[in-house]
Scaffold this active site. Sequence first.
Site, short mmCIF file in Angstrom:
data_model
loop_
_atom_site.label_atom_id
_atom_site.label_comp_id
_atom_site.label_asym_id
_atom_site.label_seq_id
_atom_site.Cartn_x
_atom_site.Cartn_y
_atom_site.Cartn_z
N SER A 80 36.70 42.66 39.40
CA SER A 80 37.29 41.49 40.04
C SER A 80 38.42 41.03 39.83
O SER A 80 39.18 41.80 39.49
CB SER A 80 36.65 39.87 38.78
OG SER A 80 36.76 39.80 37.72
N LYS A 81 38.76 39.88 40.87
CA LYS A 81 40.31 40.06 40.31
C LYS A 81 41.15 39.80 39.23
O LYS A 81 42.55 40.30 39.28
CB LYS A 81 40.66 38.25 41.42
CG LYS A 81 40.36 38.83 43.14
CD LYS A 81 40.80 37.81 43.87
CE LYS A 81 41.00 38.01 45.47
NZ LYS A 81 41.11 36.97 46.05
N ARG A 82 40.69 38.74 37.92
CA ARG A 82 41.11 38.44 37.01
C ARG A 82 41.59 39.75 36.60
O ARG A 82 42.18 40.40 35.31
CB ARG A 82 40.07 37.99 36.10
CG ARG A 82 38.73 38.52 35.30
CD ARG A 82 38.14 37.28 35.23
NE ARG A 82 37.15 38.18 34.24
CZ ARG A 82 36.48 38.13 33.80
NH1 ARG A 82 37.94 38.04 32.47
NH2 ARG A 82 35.52 38.42 33.36
N GLY B 207 42.32 42.39 37.92
CA GLY B 207 43.53 42.97 38.73
C GLY B 207 42.58 43.83 39.89
O GLY B 207 43.62 44.80 41.27
#
Length: 469
Positions: free
Chosen positions: A238-240, A242
Amino acid sequence: MTMKTRFAPSPTGYLHLGGARTALFSWLHARKNNGTFVLRIEDTDIERSTPESVNAILEGMQWLGLDYDEGPYYQTQRFDRYAEVIQQLIDQGDAYYCYCSKEELDTLREQQMADKQKPRYNGKCRDNTEQQEGMNRVVRFRNPEEGEVVLNDLVKGEIVVANKELDDLIIARTDGTPTYNLTVVVDDLDMGITDVIRGDDHVNNTPRQINILKALGAELPRYAHLPMILGDDGARLSKRHGAVGVMQYRDDGFLPEALLSYLVRLGWSYGDQEVFAREEMIELFDISKVNVSASAFNTEKLIWLNHQYIMNAEPELVAGHLEWHMQQRGIDVATQGPALVDIVKAQRERSKTLVEMADASIYFYQDFTEYDAKAAKKNFKQGTDEVLQALLDAFSELSDWQGDTLHALVLQIAEQLELKLGKVAQPLRVAVCGIGMSPSIDVTLALLGRDKTLLRLQQAINYIKENRS
């Protein structure tokens, strides 16, 4: 037959890491086997597809250097062809009109789930030969009811699915637009795709697509389904972790060569080798050696790898990418300072990213009026102006502005003033750079040049005198 692979992203967002790895593996597989690599934009989701997303995909492919031999093709330009194939399937009895309403299907699904059955279409309209004009209708593919689909996946091995587990999927919506499972089959058939490499989230679609291909009398491509990429905590990327667009990695100062070398190791390996030249990847890559299990993305590992490339790649290559970062900072390297190749050579040991290198090199190109407060307090003390004046006088007489000569002169001034080298070199560094860190002082002065050095020394002397009074 020439091998032909394709990368077929949907333009509903940026080119993310999973998509970039799929593109890389497809590209490598084609290049390894002297094949053809096709780029296809699957933009039939008109509500979510945007020109910005198309541009992001094209820009990401260009930055990564994944050149394609054909395309980009756009599915929205092929609706007539899809309609032709849908009608062909209807005419030959491999597809039929379904008039079941959404409410009817929702009720069926709820009942099946309540009975702990797998939700699926019950085939109500399968044998309906009467067309009902004026009613909303979809087109469904008539999936075989007997037998099984055997898929020899290049990554996962043999996968067997009984046809009775597959329901009659929709291939055309009520407005006549084709669905994904129809368009991808027609595209792969028309474009002569021999090897389909994609994420394993498509495994469930593959048996259905194989049955459509068989109905069209097509030769089946080989399939390779790549394992998922996870974050280093084992959760879906996920975005957290990267999971951002690949161009964000450019913005963050990564080299495309480093990102490719990292992506190729997410699911594939060649011994313990971590760093690969592009030509090595092509020579060594083998799709059959891709791991079945998911791979974990680790940002720290990518940063380490990027540093290796910055230190060991040809300085000209690194400089080419560094120029973009300098331009983002309003610097015209052609007119404002030293050649970027020389900056790379001077800064690469201490720079893990090109952002770090660019930020640490601005003083070579732009003058400043303020000093780092901590560095100035530590190094601009009582009497420092006299040290800097001695350096200014000596440098003003110097005609040979070379590193060795500059180093010798700084040593000479230190001896004359009976000071340790650090008591001379460090104030000099702050005076000419504005900060307390730079490459070795001789390299720093050589890159700055005579005029900038003299001007900044005088500026620092004035600063010290003004703040002393």
